[in-house]
Design a protein around this motif. Sequence first.
Motif, short mmCIF file in Angstrom:
data_model
loop_
_atom_site.label_atom_id
_atom_site.label_comp_id
_atom_site.label_asym_id
_atom_site.label_seq_id
_atom_site.Cartn_x
_atom_site.Cartn_y
_atom_site.Cartn_z
N THR A 140 0.85 -1.19 0.00
CA THR A 140 0.00 0.00 0.00
C THR A 140 0.88 1.23 0.00
O THR A 140 2.04 1.19 0.41
N ILE A 141 0.31 2.32 -0.48
CA ILE A 141 0.95 3.63 -0.42
C ILE A 141 -0.14 4.60 0.03
O ILE A 141 -1.28 4.52 -0.43
N THR A 142 0.23 5.48 0.95
CA THR A 142 -0.75 6.42 1.50
C THR A 142 -0.02 7.66 1.99
O THR A 142 1.18 7.60 2.29
N PRO A 143 -0.71 8.81 2.06
CA PRO A 143 -0.06 10.01 2.58
C PRO A 143 0.50 9.79 3.98
O PRO A 143 -0.12 9.14 4.82
N TYR A 144 1.72 10.35 4.21
CA TYR A 144 2.37 10.22 5.50
C TYR A 144 3.08 11.52 5.83
O TYR A 144 3.82 12.01 4.99
N PRO A 145 2.86 12.11 6.99
CA PRO A 145 1.95 11.65 8.03
C PRO A 145 0.51 11.62 7.54
O PRO A 145 0.17 12.24 6.54
N HIS A 146 -0.33 10.88 8.30
CA HIS A 146 -1.71 10.67 7.88
C HIS A 146 -2.43 12.00 7.66
O HIS A 146 -2.34 12.90 8.48
N ARG A 147 -3.11 12.10 6.55
CA ARG A 147 -3.94 13.26 6.24
C ARG A 147 -4.97 12.82 5.21
O ARG A 147 -4.83 11.80 4.58
N TYR A 148 -5.95 13.63 5.10
CA TYR A 148 -7.06 13.36 4.19
C TYR A 148 -7.86 12.17 4.69
O TYR A 148 -7.87 11.85 5.85
N GLY A 149 -8.53 11.55 3.80
CA GLY A 149 -9.39 10.42 4.11
C GLY A 149 -10.03 9.97 2.82
O GLY A 149 -9.50 10.18 1.73
N CYS A 150 -11.19 9.40 2.95
CA CYS A 150 -11.88 8.85 1.78
C CYS A 150 -12.11 9.90 0.69
O CYS A 150 -12.05 9.57 -0.50
N GLU A 151 -12.36 11.12 1.09
CA GLU A 151 -12.67 12.16 0.10
C GLU A 151 -11.52 12.42 -0.86
O GLU A 151 -11.73 12.86 -1.98
N ARG A 152 -10.27 12.14 -0.46
CA ARG A 152 -9.11 12.38 -1.31
C ARG A 152 -8.49 11.10 -1.85
O ARG A 152 -7.42 11.12 -2.43
N CYS A 153 -9.15 9.96 -1.64
CA CYS A 153 -8.62 8.68 -2.07
C CYS A 153 -8.85 8.49 -3.57
O CYS A 153 -9.96 8.67 -4.07
N TYR A 154 -7.80 8.10 -4.26
CA TYR A 154 -7.88 7.86 -5.70
C TYR A 154 -8.84 6.71 -6.03
O TYR A 154 -9.41 6.66 -7.11
N LEU A 155 -9.04 5.80 -5.09
CA LEU A 155 -9.89 4.62 -5.32
C LEU A 155 -11.33 4.83 -4.84
O LEU A 155 -12.11 3.88 -4.84
N LYS A 156 -11.70 6.04 -4.45
CA LYS A 156 -13.00 6.25 -3.82
C LYS A 156 -14.18 5.82 -4.69
O LYS A 156 -15.19 5.37 -4.17
N GLU A 157 -14.06 5.92 -5.98
CA GLU A 157 -15.18 5.54 -6.85
C GLU A 157 -15.43 4.04 -6.86
O GLU A 157 -16.55 3.60 -7.10
N SER A 158 -14.40 3.25 -6.60
CA SER A 158 -14.57 1.79 -6.63
C SER A 158 -14.54 1.17 -5.24
O SER A 158 -14.62 -0.04 -5.11
N CYS A 159 -14.47 1.99 -4.20
CA CYS A 159 -14.39 1.48 -2.84
C CYS A 159 -15.77 1.04 -2.35
O CYS A 159 -16.75 1.75 -2.50
N ILE A 160 -15.81 -0.13 -1.74
CA ILE A 160 -17.07 -0.67 -1.26
C ILE A 160 -17.68 0.23 -0.18
O ILE A 160 -18.90 0.31 -0.05
N LYS A 161 -16.86 0.96 0.56
CA LYS A 161 -17.38 1.87 1.59
C LYS A 161 -18.20 3.01 0.99
O LYS A 161 -19.07 3.55 1.64
N ASN A 162 -17.88 3.37 -0.24
CA ASN A 162 -18.55 4.50 -0.87
C ASN A 162 -19.67 4.10 -1.83
O ASN A 162 -20.24 4.94 -2.49
#
Length: 180
Positions: free
Chosen positions: A143-165
Amino acid sequence: MKTLSIIPMNIEPGFDFSTFLFLAQLDEVGPQEMLSILETWEKWLPHLKVYKLGDRKGYALVFLEAQVEEEIDDIWKTSPSEGFKHEAIAQTMIMGTLKGLMPELEANECAPVPEPTKPIRRTLEKINMAMHESGALSRKYSTITPYPHRYGCERCYLKESCIKNMNLDLRGIVNTGLEN
């Protein structure tokens, strides 16, 4: 050609039993099986790679080397149930590393995937990794993610295909015990 700095990080996550049980879809494991799981965990720790990409606001890259992927693939061929369990060990290791780096992920926070920009792609190439246009990395357990932690689902590149959304109504397939 712009690239990000690559800083190896020495993180050794502890085994998170509840995460493992969840990912392996198990209620419990016996003592012999637990010893086998922990033995696999210890064997794979040297193959866990963690990098900080970029300077102040960069990205955390966490992955298991190809050797672990190959081992899991071979296990799947002989025993799908053991393959599934070993895959859960690998996923637990990745998740545990992220939680160790960013404890705020414990509170139901996601680790958003960044857009596969040219600087990220060029940087990953330097460590023999690739990020596909889909946002997936070339290592199966990574996995790769912003570090230190910031943003969330709203800035995720995968948000359109994420089961949570997807706002799926799973009540029809999930037995809640509250049937009429």
